[in-house]
Motif scaffolding. Structure first.
Motif, mmCIF file in Angstrom:
data_model
loop_
_atom_site.group_PDB
_atom_site.id
_atom_site.type_symbol
_atom_site.label_atom_id
_atom_site.label_comp_id
_atom_site.label_asym_id
_atom_site.label_seq_id
_atom_site.Cartn_x
_atom_site.Cartn_y
_atom_site.Cartn_z
ATOM 1 N N VAL A 502 0.914 -1.247 0.002
ATOM 2 C CA VAL A 502 -0.045 -0.226 0.059
ATOM 3 C C VAL A 502 0.708 1.315 -0.101
ATOM 4 N N LEU A 503 1.839 1.174 0.978
ATOM 5 C CA LEU A 503 2.898 2.505 0.839
ATOM 6 C C LEU A 503 3.671 2.491 -0.296
ATOM 7 N N GLN A 504 4.114 1.605 -0.883
ATOM 8 C CA GLN A 504 4.815 1.445 -2.243
ATOM 9 C C GLN A 504 3.663 2.023 -3.257
ATOM 10 N N ALA A 505 2.542 1.712 -3.560
ATOM 11 C CA ALA A 505 1.753 2.385 -4.206
ATOM 12 C C ALA A 505 1.449 3.690 -4.067
ATOM 13 N N ALA A 506 1.133 4.070 -2.698
ATOM 14 C CA ALA A 506 1.217 5.534 -2.396
ATOM 15 C C ALA A 506 2.338 6.213 -2.772
ATOM 16 N N ALA A 507 3.300 5.911 -2.697
ATOM 17 C CA ALA A 507 4.719 6.622 -3.022
ATOM 18 C C ALA A 507 4.805 6.810 -4.696
#
Length: 642
Positions: A502-507
């Motif tokens: 999720v954080l990867q996609a958000a970044a």
């Protein structure tokens, strides 16, 4: 300065330094005697002077290298390298000093070289002897071997070697390795720390039986290959069960803390080990840059996903972290954890309901977030089926309130956490989440200044109220484990991995031209719940269908046999983000969706379920929820599977 302080404040360090200095003095005496024999006794004054210079040099060099600080009880190959370096520096510094004073007259040229070798022996031998005596290595070979559990180690690499050394080093270790199993044919027959590599993994069952015949009955199998997961690990578990052995695994080599422990204890096989999911290559620098120094708000912060989000966000040093949740105890728990483990992070716990539009806008005014992670939702399908208006008010309208607040307050990015139940939904919970997706997709396509990132994934292993905690509770009660249908299957992912992606996609999402798209986490292959139940029984050391029964309870209201990650009209597209795919948008205009959601909000306010479900069906036409409750299987029906 710190080294000198510890040297003179800790008697042990000073004693070791004086010991090593004395060894240097004796090394020169021994070198002269080895070179000159009895003739050395005619040059006592010269030899003693040179030995004193060598010892003084050694004292200064050893203070710099810090060799005295190394614990003798844990001496290893790296310590031998440090000893060799220290001896080399001592000799190299000693040579020019002696040359300037004596021009090396009456000193055989080979004496410095011999001194180097002797000093190595004099420094290393006491340390090795101390380790053997204190570690009771000698005693293990004769005294307590028969008292310890014989084990076969699956693996012949670094982890296996370290484990064998740990068992030999610590007489209190309960294990005794009687053989190594390898996947590499070339290693068969080799001996590692006195233990033979006896065969290949493919012959594991026969090797266990052979050792029983040879009166070396292994009672435990220990997996010493951290990359082994999934089907291979399941096969090892089946073999262990068939042969009456227990199965455990060693910590990975990357875990330095475990390598620092003398016992290097194996741990039980965990359910996540059996998923067989590959390790993802994550852009952690981008994830760190996303969070560091920014104001973050997490809704649903007390839930299973929300708490893990808070942990990983806190570890990335945000400027401020707002925790929003409607559950008092869950919010209190994560707020306490945050204060305990990340006290340096500025934070605020806010008790609020995403269904309260005015309250949400007030919080956004106060907190001014840069990024919002929206994890608040009602997720239990059967409960939402019998309370559909509550589910829609939270999952659909609550998401709209958060999204509208992001737009009104100029929040640069909002991340919506969605579910595979939103694809071809068969229940109100899934349809409400699909409506939330539609609204955020439409808002993203408007390109109004806020980037909306929607991330869709399946079940999180062990989340509150999910099947794994249910099975654990049923196992503790002696069974049976209840499965709703023999063929039902679900996608699973561990919480930490889901949040990382999720954080990867958000970044990385905002830097892509994917407006309106949905980022779908690669969940791997679906898992049959029946298989999951059997594996959990085995992990508990029981035999499925014998020790613990499995009962079929019937599908619950709104429950599907199979979940999907992609709709037929949103074919998956690969990305350069490992573990993340894209579902192309099938969105409507934001104004049109907003107008119908106004009608939905009014129907929920009036408790008009018929109108609300009618609006929902219009917005999510793929909803296939049966109107007739008699069409659903009876939840009270139990059938034991043989």
């Amino acid at each position: 300065m710190k080294r000198l302080t510890t040297l003179f404040t800790r008697p042990r360090n000073l004693l070791v330094l004086l010991h090593d200095t004395a060894m240097a003095f004796l090394a020169v005496l021994a070198a002269f005697y080895l070179r000159l024999g009895d003739a050395a006794f005619g040059q006592e004054d010269t030899i003693l002077q040179l030995a004193a210079v060598y010892a003084g040099t050694a004292f200064l060099v050893l203070v710099v290298t810090g060799l005295y600080r190394h614990a003798w009880l844990y001496v290893s190959f790296s310590d031998c390298i440090n000893i060799a370096k220290s001896a080399t520096f001592i000799t190299l510094v000693f040579l020019p000093i002696v040359f300037l004073v004596t021009r090396l007259e009456d000193v055989p040229r080979s004496v410095p070289v011999i001194s180097w070798f002797v000093l190595l022996a004099f420094l290393a031998a006491p340390r090795l002897l101390y380790r053997m005596v204190r570690g009771k290595t000698f005693a293990l070979t004769a005294r307590n071997q028969h008292e310890r559990t014989p084990v076969l180690v699956i693996g012949a690499g670094d982890e296996a070697a370290h484990f064998i050394r740990a068992t030999q080093f610590n007489s209190e270790n309960p294990s005794r390795a009687v053989g190594l199993i390898t996947a590499t044919p070339e290693r068969v027959g080799q001996i590692i720390h006195g233990v033979e590599v006896i065969g290949l993994e493919r012959d594991l069952e026969q090797l266990v039986a052979h050792h029983r015949v040879q009166n070396e009955t292994p009672l435990r199998l220990i997996v010493a290959r951290p990359e082994v997961r999934g089907e291979t690990l399941k096969r090892f578990m089946d073999i262990a069960q068939a042969t009456g052995c227990s199965l455990s695994r060693l910590p990975p080599a990357a875990d330095v803390r475990d390598y620092g422990e003398a016992d290097f204890a194996p741990r039980p096989i965990e359910l996540e080990d059996l998923l067989g999911r590959p390790r993802r290559s994550l852009d952690r620098a981008a994830m760190q840059a996303l969070i560091a120094g920014r104001q973050i708000l997490v809704t649903g912060a007390g839930g299973s996903i929300g708490t893990e989000l808070v942990r990983q966000i806190a570890a990335a040093n945000p400027a401020h972290l707002t925790l929003l949740d409607n559950g008092e105890f869950n919010l209190y728990a994560i707020d306490q954890e945050l204060g305990q483990f990340w006290p340096q992070v500025s934070s605020r716990a806010v008790l609020a309901d995403v269904r309260d539009r005015d309250r949400i806008h007030s919080i956004f005014t106060d907190e001014a977030p840069d990024i919002v992670f929206h994890a608040a939702a009602l997720k239990h399908v059967p409960l939402v089926e019998v309370n559909p208006l509550e589910g829609l008010a939270t999952n659909a309208l609550g998401t709209r309130h958060v999204a509208d607040a992001c737009l009104a307050h100029g929040v640069p990015e909002m991340v919506l956490l969605s579910t595979d139940k939103a694809v071809n939904p068969a229940n109100v919970m899934g349809a409400g989440k699909r409506l939330a997706e539609l609204y955020c997709q439409a808002a993203d396509l408007e390109q109004s200044g806020t980037r909306f990132i929607t991330v869709r994934f399946g079940n999180v292993l062990g989340s509150a109220g999910s099947v794994v905690p249910l099975f654990e509770k049923q196992l503790a009660a002696g069974g049976p484990l209840t499965v709703t249908h023999p063929d039902i299957e679900r996608y699973f992912m561990i919480t930490a991995e889901a949040v990382e992606l999720v954080l990867q996609a958000a970044a990385l999402g905002p830097g892509r031209n994917d407006q309106g798209a949905i980022y779908v986490l690669d969940m791997g292959a679906p898992v049959k719940i029946m298989d999951l139940a059997r594996q959990m029984i085995r992990l508990a050391g029981k035999v499925p269908d014998e020790d613990i029964k499995i009962a079929i309870s019937g599908l619950r209201p709104g429950e599907k046999l199979y979940e999907e990650l992609f709709h037929g009209q949103e074919p998956p597209v690969g990305t350069d983000m490992d573990g993340i795919l894209i579902a192309r948008p099938r969105a409507r205009a934001l104004d049109a969706i907003g107008a119908r959601m106004d009608q939905l909000a009014e129907a929920c306010r009036r408790q008009d379920a018929v109108t609300a479900l009618g609006v929902l069906t219009e917005l999510v036409p793929e909803l296939s929820r049966p109107d007739n409750p008699e069409a659903q299987p009876k939840p009270g029906y139990l059938k034991v599977v043989k």
